[in-house]
Design an enzyme around this catalytic site. Structure first.
Site, mmCIF file in Angstrom:
data_model
loop_
_atom_site.group_PDB
_atom_site.id
_atom_site.type_symbol
_atom_site.label_atom_id
_atom_site.label_comp_id
_atom_site.label_asym_id
_atom_site.label_seq_id
_atom_site.Cartn_x
_atom_site.Cartn_y
_atom_site.Cartn_z
ATOM 1 N N ASP A 157 3.284 -1.984 -7.586
ATOM 2 C CA ASP A 157 2.177 -1.403 -6.819
ATOM 3 C C ASP A 157 1.845 0.015 -7.282
ATOM 4 O O ASP A 157 0.754 0.503 -7.034
ATOM 5 C CB ASP A 157 2.521 -1.386 -5.329
ATOM 6 C CG ASP A 157 2.453 -2.776 -4.713
ATOM 7 O OD1 ASP A 157 1.376 -3.387 -4.766
ATOM 8 O OD2 ASP A 157 3.478 -3.257 -4.210
ATOM 9 N N TYR B 183 -0.656 -5.981 1.914
ATOM 10 C CA TYR B 183 0.439 -5.163 2.434
ATOM 11 C C TYR B 183 0.004 -3.733 2.688
ATOM 12 O O TYR B 183 -0.892 -3.215 2.026
ATOM 13 C CB TYR B 183 1.595 -5.155 1.429
ATOM 14 C CG TYR B 183 2.883 -5.667 2.019
ATOM 15 C CD1 TYR B 183 3.146 -7.026 2.084
ATOM 16 C CD2 TYR B 183 3.839 -4.787 2.518
ATOM 17 C CE1 TYR B 183 4.339 -7.494 2.631
ATOM 18 C CE2 TYR B 183 5.029 -5.253 3.059
ATOM 19 C CZ TYR B 183 5.266 -6.606 3.107
ATOM 20 O OH TYR B 183 6.442 -7.059 3.643
#
Ligand code: CO
Length: 631
Positions: free
Chosen positions: A292, A376
């Site tokens: 990420d 998320y």
């Protein structure tokens, strides 16, 4: 355009000027789309020797892709001199981060692809407007028809009931589109067979709940005299703490030059990278291990926070500027939140023999930002305490990756059921923080300490004795360490040239949580690319270029750079400008309670003074007794 400090975040005009200088150059390609604009932080000495009025460079790195079939461009521009410093073309196995331009292209190509549409038709899906495509990094697991060095995505998809619906309720199970972004083509569509679509919605908005609970009376956080911190630009002072903050496109929230009572502690502290590997055999997930940070540019998914909702109390917000895909500037308002929190009791004692009865309250300064990356959400919270403790807490929330299942395909040990016909695969979230120390100025040493039982002998006849042992970690190879909570293992950063009044060298210890490390097999692609997660601790001598735990540019990366490669030189770290890398996180075994949106789960670490002071540094907190409180 006055910039007051060499580490001040980029101003809107600075990003614009850098883009203008790039666009005026004959090497600029009109098809360019941007992934990031990053301040080139000046050499440490420039920052450390900076005085108000002294000059400093302002260089910007612009990253992006264009019609060249390589890893993209990395242009460094000196915005004070208004000139190019360098223009680097990145190789195909070390590409610039994915950006909005890539996501949009992959979504469009997938929806337009006949084979993909055919797979959808088999499932009775014809309205493409209601289909949500989620592109995932293709690095490490690419299809044979994607040429090495091509920029790739694997797209999975979901079906909404309406445009406002939460698409994650309905995974289009078994269909995966491989996109070659370099060619601009969907090169392969996998179809693992039709699984019926789950029927229940997963809406988490208030209006979709059958009832809202009652009885929660307001909690009003009130600081009648205002907050106790001071802000000067991007510098913050509070109770002896002084530091600067910024947002980095890849690393997110950064602390710079953190000191306490003018004693330096950390030159820089931030996430370096993170990885989320999935452990399920389901072809929808088995290959997933997204970075990420370096693949998706976590910092660019920063939230604009809402006063009274995200943040309660006396809040100070910082805005930041980011480049958009087309070279314009996005101002993210209220991106960093600063406030104080009461934190219960700092210390207390009642002398039962007639002496003093004393209690002091603890409070902490909170510096935080939230980031939403696809399904998320991550919160990164730095806490500074009155007793010298520094804490990083990651808050994990949002929506889990999921699969549609039938009774026949259900595999509870790898993907527990979280809702009717919905399972969520086991996965890990592993964060690697890079901590660049300058404890009390000068060079530092690294020790590992833990508790050891002593053998039964004449001195220890009852077998009750134990002792604390410390080991000086002198080389990079000795500093690849893992947590051991049962023996209270900690890692201590020491300044051997500064002693407290007891003659003890001043130190801070890193107290890890009970964290996992990477589970993937050592020979796996994931272990190679995310080698930083194979140990909870790494250490290296400071080198300007060594910032990325998995390498500087990891899109389509094969693991040829990063902390394992840096430390393979096995350099001397016995007394140096010490950089510590701490990998921590959690194994996520999904629960029904995590659906449809996850209650926050926490992980992180503490940095705690050990002999940095001569005694409890909070004896001087004045007693406080708030008479407005009710009993
Ligand atoms: Co999770």
């Amino acid at each position: 355009m006055t910039v007051k400090h060499p580490l001040d975040p980029l101003k809107e005009e600075e990003i614009k000027l850098a883009v203008d200088i790039l666009k005026a150059d004959k090497r600029y390609d009109k098809t360019s789309t941007f992934s990031s604009a990053i301040l080139v932080e000046p050499e440490k000495t420039v920052v450390q020797d900076f005085n108000e009025g002294s000059s400093f460079p302002r260089n910007v790195k612009l990253l992006g892709i264009d019609s060249n079939q390589d890893g993209g461009f990395c242009a460094e521009i000196d915005i004070l001199a208004k000139k190019f410093v360098s223009l680097e073309r990145l190789p195909g196995n070390e590409q610039v981060p994915y950006a909005m331009g890539d996501f949009a292209t992959a979504m469009m190509l997938t929806k337009e692809n006949a084979e993909y549409q055919e797979a959808l038709k088999k499932r009775g899906i014809t309205d493409l407007e209601l289909v949500q495509i989620d592109p995932w990094p293709g690095g490490g697991f690419t299809h044979e028809s994607i040429k090495s060095g091509h920029r790739a995505f694997k797209c999975i998809s979901f079906l909404k009931e309406s445009l406002e619906d939460n698409a994650y309720a309905r995974p289009i199970q078994g269909v995966i589109a491989w996109v070659d972004l370099t060619l601009g083509e969907v090169v392969h569509v996998e179809d693992h067979g039709v699984i019926p679509m789950p029927t229940e919605h997963a809406r988490y908005d208030a209006g979709s709940q059958s009832n809202l609970r009652e009885g929660l009376k307001p909690i009003d956080i009130n600081q009648p005299e205002g907050s106790s911190f001071e802000v000067d630009g991007y510098q913050i002072s509070w109770q002896g703490w002084k530091f600067r903050i910024s947002i980095h496109d890849v690393q997110g929230l950064v602390l710079h030059q953190l000191s306490l009572h003018d004693r330096p502690i950390l030159y820089r502290a931030a996430l370096s990278d993170m990885v989320v590997p999935y452990g399920d055999s389901d072809p929808m997930h088995s290959w997933k291990h997204v970075f990420d940070g370096s693949e998706y540019s976590l910092g660019r998914f920063i939230n604009s926070l809402t006063l009274g909702c995200d943040c309660l109390g006396e809040i100070y917000y910082f805005d930041i500027n980011q480049i958009s895909w087309d070279g314009e500037v996005n101002k993210i308002e209220q991106a960093i939140c600063l406030h104080e929190e009461d934190y219960g009791i700092q210390w207390k004692h009642i002398d039962g023999q007639g002496g003093a009865k004393e209690v002091r309250r603890s409070r902490r300064l909170v510096i935080s930002s939230m980031f939403t990356v696809g399904n998320y959400d991550y919160g990164f919270f730095w806490y500074l305490y009155l007793d010298g403790t520094i804490q990083m807490e990651v808050k994990l929330t949002g929506i889990m990756g999921i699969s549609a299942i039938t009774d026949e395909t259900y595999n509870p040990s790898q993907a527990p059921k979280v809702a009717k016909n919905i399972a969520a695969p086991l996965h890990q979230h592993l964060f690697c923080f890079r901590l660049d120390w300058e404890l009390d100025g000068g060079n530092n040493q690294l020790f590992e300490s833990e508790i050891e039982l002593l053998p039964i002998n004449g001195n220890n006849p009852n077998g009750t004795q134990f002792q604390s042992i410390s080991r000086h970690l002198k080389r990079e190879s000795e500093a690849k360490r893992d947590v051991a909570p049962q023996s209270s293992r900690i890692w201590k950063v020491v300044n051997p040239n500064k002693e407290n009044s007891l003659g003890i060298p001043v130190a801070y210890k890193l107290m890890p949580g009970a964290t996992p490390k990477l589970l993937s097999h050592p020979d796996s692609v994931v272990s190679k690319r995310a080698a930083f997660a194979k140990h909870n601790l790494w250490a290296s001598p400071y080198v300007l270029e060594e910032q990325g735990a998995a390498g500087s540019y990891t899109v389509m990366h094969e693991g040829q750079s990063g902390i394992e490669v840096y430390t393979s030189k096995d350099r001397d770290i016995s007394e140096c400008d010490l950089v510590m890398w701490h990998t921590f996180g959690l194994n996520h075994v999904p629960r029904p309670e995590d659906w449809p949106v996850m209650p926050v789960e926490y992980c992180g670490f503490h940095l705690i003074p050990v002999g940095f002071f001569d005694k409890n540094p909070t004896l001087d907190i004045p007693p406080s007794c708030d008479k407005k409180n009710k009993s």
